[in-house]
Scaffold this motif. Sequence first.
Motif, PDB file in Angstrom:
ATOM      1  N   GLY A  68      22.011  26.069 -34.181  1.00 49.86           N
ATOM      2  CA  GLY A  68      20.976  26.977 -34.653  1.00 49.86           C
ATOM      3  C   GLY A  68      21.200  27.391 -36.097  1.00 49.86           C
ATOM      4  O   GLY A  68      20.253  27.479 -36.897  1.00 49.86           O
ATOM      5  N   GLN A  69      22.453  27.630 -36.452  1.00 52.63           N
ATOM      6  CA  GLN A  69      22.766  28.009 -37.830  1.00 52.63           C
ATOM      7  C   GLN A  69      22.556  26.838 -38.785  1.00 52.63           C
ATOM      8  O   GLN A  69      22.091  27.015 -39.919  1.00 52.63           O
ATOM      9  N   TRP A  92      31.835  24.242 -37.137  1.00 53.93           N
ATOM     10  CA  TRP A  92      31.932  24.521 -35.691  1.00 53.93           C
ATOM     11  C   TRP A  92      33.399  24.533 -35.321  1.00 53.93           C
ATOM     12  O   TRP A  92      34.111  23.551 -35.546  1.00 53.93           O
ATOM     13  N   CYS A 103      26.744  23.332 -40.808  1.00 51.00           N
ATOM     14  CA  CYS A 103      27.442  24.502 -40.276  1.00 51.00           C
ATOM     15  C   CYS A 103      28.792  24.091 -39.715  1.00 51.00           C
ATOM     16  O   CYS A 103      28.903  23.065 -39.015  1.00 51.00           O
ATOM     17  N   THR A 123      24.873  27.688 -30.878  1.00 52.48           N
ATOM     18  CA  THR A 123      24.904  28.681 -31.965  1.00 52.48           C
ATOM     19  C   THR A 123      25.109  27.979 -33.297  1.00 52.48           C
ATOM     20  O   THR A 123      24.416  28.263 -34.287  1.00 52.48           O
ATOM     21  N   PRO A 177      30.125  28.446 -28.941  1.00 55.79           N
ATOM     22  CA  PRO A 177      28.917  27.880 -28.334  1.00 55.79           C
ATOM     23  C   PRO A 177      28.244  26.911 -29.310  1.00 55.79           C
ATOM     24  O   PRO A 177      27.881  27.285 -30.429  1.00 55.79           O
ATOM     25  N   SER A 213      30.137  29.404 -37.202  1.00 52.05           N
ATOM     26  CA  SER A 213      29.899  29.718 -35.800  1.00 52.05           C
ATOM     27  C   SER A 213      31.064  30.513 -35.227  1.00 52.05           C
ATOM     28  O   SER A 213      32.164  30.515 -35.764  1.00 52.05           O
ATOM     29  N   THR A 214      30.807  31.245 -34.139  1.00 49.26           N
ATOM     30  CA  THR A 214      31.821  32.124 -33.520  1.00 49.26           C
ATOM     31  C   THR A 214      32.955  31.294 -32.964  1.00 49.26           C
ATOM     32  O   THR A 214      32.752  30.387 -32.156  1.00 49.26           O
TER      33      THR A 214
END
Length: 291
Positions: free
Chosen positions: A262-263, A252, A250, A259, A256, A286-287
């Motif tokens: 988790g993904q 980044w 994922c 998050t 966070p 991720s956000t």
Amino acid sequence: MQFYLATSFIFPRSLRFRLFTLCFLTTHLPLLGYIVWGAATGRIAWAEFIVLALATMAGAAGALIGIGALLDPIHALADALDPAEQSARKRGGPTLPEVGDIISRLFHGVRGAAVATRERIDELNIAANEDALTGIANRRGFLAQLDALPLARRRGCIAIIDLDHFKQVNDMLGHDEGDRVLADFASRLSSQTRRIDIIARWGGEEFAIFYQDAIEDEASWSLARIAERMRREPVGMVGDQPITFSAGLCAWRGGPVMTAIGQADEALYRAKKSGRDRIQRAERPSTPVYG
């Protein structure tokens, strides 16, 4: 300390004699006053003077004995805390004066204890953040290293890796062989990632990598290269099959971190469900953090 230094000219190498001198002078002040008064008035009584002198000397001696007894625990503490002093005594080398440098001995002893305490705290911090089996960071150490990064460096890709069919390694080959496989795999990750990347044992047979300043294509290529080597030069075999791994990846971008993790974990789950020995990317990044 200022008074100690100011009186150091009185028996500089013997604290006990210095204390005796100070006790003698202070306890004999009344006697000295009596002598001055007797000499001025001519009414000194020598019998009373001798008795008073003997009494004050006995008082000074008693005070010195008491002070010496109070200093004995300090001697014991200094000896216990100052290994350098004990080592010097065993070698027959120069040591600190028995009493005159009691303050120095105590200082060195306390300093030695402080150094030992600091080293012990460092050891505990390492133990708390390092995986004992593999020597790489554990989950807590991984998150701590990410948290310590400046905001501008919190961007890249996070991978969660799981060794395939690892339960069979323990069941068929034993836990000692399982531990060896985990340690060798950690060494392989360390040797095939960059210095700026952060690797950790996430837990059990799971590992985590943070590819700093890497896009998903770069991180995916790195994982694929490791996976190919695992097939050609396996860290272990189960039956006639090499031990492989699956990974979830994922991006980044400073949001966070849990998050993104988790993904990556969800992507790992899909890789496992799809047949293992493969790398799966997260469905969405991720956000990000703006500003």
